[in-house]
Design an enzyme around this catalytic site. Structure first.
Site, PDB file in Angstrom:
ATOM      1  CG  HIS A  85      27.178 -41.905   3.214  1.00 14.27           C
ATOM      2  ND1 HIS A  85      28.216 -41.109   2.774  1.00 14.27           N
ATOM      3  CD2 HIS A  85      26.048 -41.316   2.761  1.00 14.27           C
ATOM      4  CE1 HIS A  85      27.738 -40.090   2.087  1.00 14.27           C
ATOM      5  NE2 HIS A  85      26.418 -40.188   2.063  1.00 14.27           N
ATOM      6  CD  GLU A 189      20.952 -38.112   0.062  1.00 15.81           C
ATOM      7  OE1 GLU A 189      19.802 -37.950   0.507  1.00 15.81           O
ATOM      8  OE2 GLU A 189      21.968 -37.630   0.587  1.00 15.81           O
TER       9      GLU A 189
END
Length: 296
Positions: A85, A189
């Site tokens: 990201h 994550e």
């Protein structure tokens, strides 16, 4: 913290095709956009007399597809276009306070009165990074004939969904292979303690990205994140194997996109035996993976 079951496959990184996996990369690349996404100039066993006019990517794609066609039952190869990201507000906060203070204190809060980082969104810089990848991939697909992703996957965290959307939106794609990233819980994550890694509810995600399908069994609220336990590498690697199991079991395509996180990418590299590689915010790398189905 829940644990994933025993993996159905063993996973191996296939070396010798991308600079990112070799010693010349020193664990990072200065600018993959200037180096054909790291694809090495080389010959392939599948090169033929009519291939002289093909690009390196076209010859590599032919090799991968023929490799899959000739493989024994239970063995499959995939090339992942892995994207991290773009910069999020949590990245800004960590830079603002320093990593130690971030880990010890600030990461466990929702914000500091100026910045808000629960399920962190992209900053303007993060959006620009994703758009730069959009332009890069558009050139790669048109000029280098790099294969388009045949399927797309994303972490459910907001910054990844934004990144995937900005990266691939408005790229001309075949109608039978549209940009429609499957949101997968196991792609997220490192979980626990840091509020930036606590995901939004299923309803919020669906309302914000209504065209993105969500995998079956995705809970309304985040049932995995814990305020008092930060996921270990071993725990993370278990769910990365589960993620790869699901992708290899359900997806018969050779080239796929995965938008994820630094910790998730590191776990993918560990699980597949790839060397450590540092992907900056908004960065991308290819990972060539062989999966072999276990017999026991």
């Amino acid at each position: 913290m829940g644990s994933a079951p025993q993996s159905k496959h063993s996973f191996e990184y296939v070396p010798g095709f991308f600079a990112q996996g070799g010693p010349e990369s020193d664990g990072q690349m200065d600018d993959y956009m200037k180096h054909n996404f790291g694809l090495l100039e080389r010959k392939y066993e599948t090169d033929g007399s009519g291939d002289e006019g093909l690009t390196q990517w076209q010859r590599y794609a032919k090799y991968v597809r023929e490799l899959n066609g000739a493989s024994e039952a239970g063995t499959t190869y995939k090339v992942f276009y892995v994207g991290r990201h773009g910069e999020g507000y949590h990245n800004v906060a960590e830079s603002k306070y320093g990593t130690k203070a971030w880990d010890d204190h600030w990461s466990k809060l929702d914000g500091d009165g100026e910045l808000y980082w629960v399920d962190a969104h992209l900053t303007s810089t993060g959006r620009e990074q994703a758009l730069a990848n959009h332009d890069f991939l558009k050139r790669q697909f048109s000029e280098q004939k790099m294969p388009l992703p045949e399927n797309y996957y994303s972490s459910p965290l907001y910054r990844c969904l934004q990144t995937a959307q900005l990266t691939y939106a408005n790229i001309s794609l075949p109608s039978e292979k549209p940009f429609s990233p499957l949101i997968m819980e196991m792609a997220r994550e490192v979980m626990g303690e840091h509020t930036c890694d606590r995901r939004s509810s299923r309803s919020v995600i669906h309302d914000a990205f209504p065209d993105f399908p969500i995998e079956m069994g995705f809970s309304e609220e985040d049932e995995l994140w814990q305020a008092d336990h930060r996921e270990t590498h071993a725990e993370h690697d278990l769910r990365t194997r589960k993620l790869l199991d699901d992708v290899f079991e359900a997806d018969g395509e050779a080239f796929v996109s995965l938008t994820s996180h630094s910790g998730s990418i590191a776990s993918l590299l560990r699980v597949s035996g790839h060397r450590e590689f540092r992907v900056p915010t908004g960065g991308m790398m290819p990972v060539f993976v062989k999966a072999t189905k276990r017999t026991n």
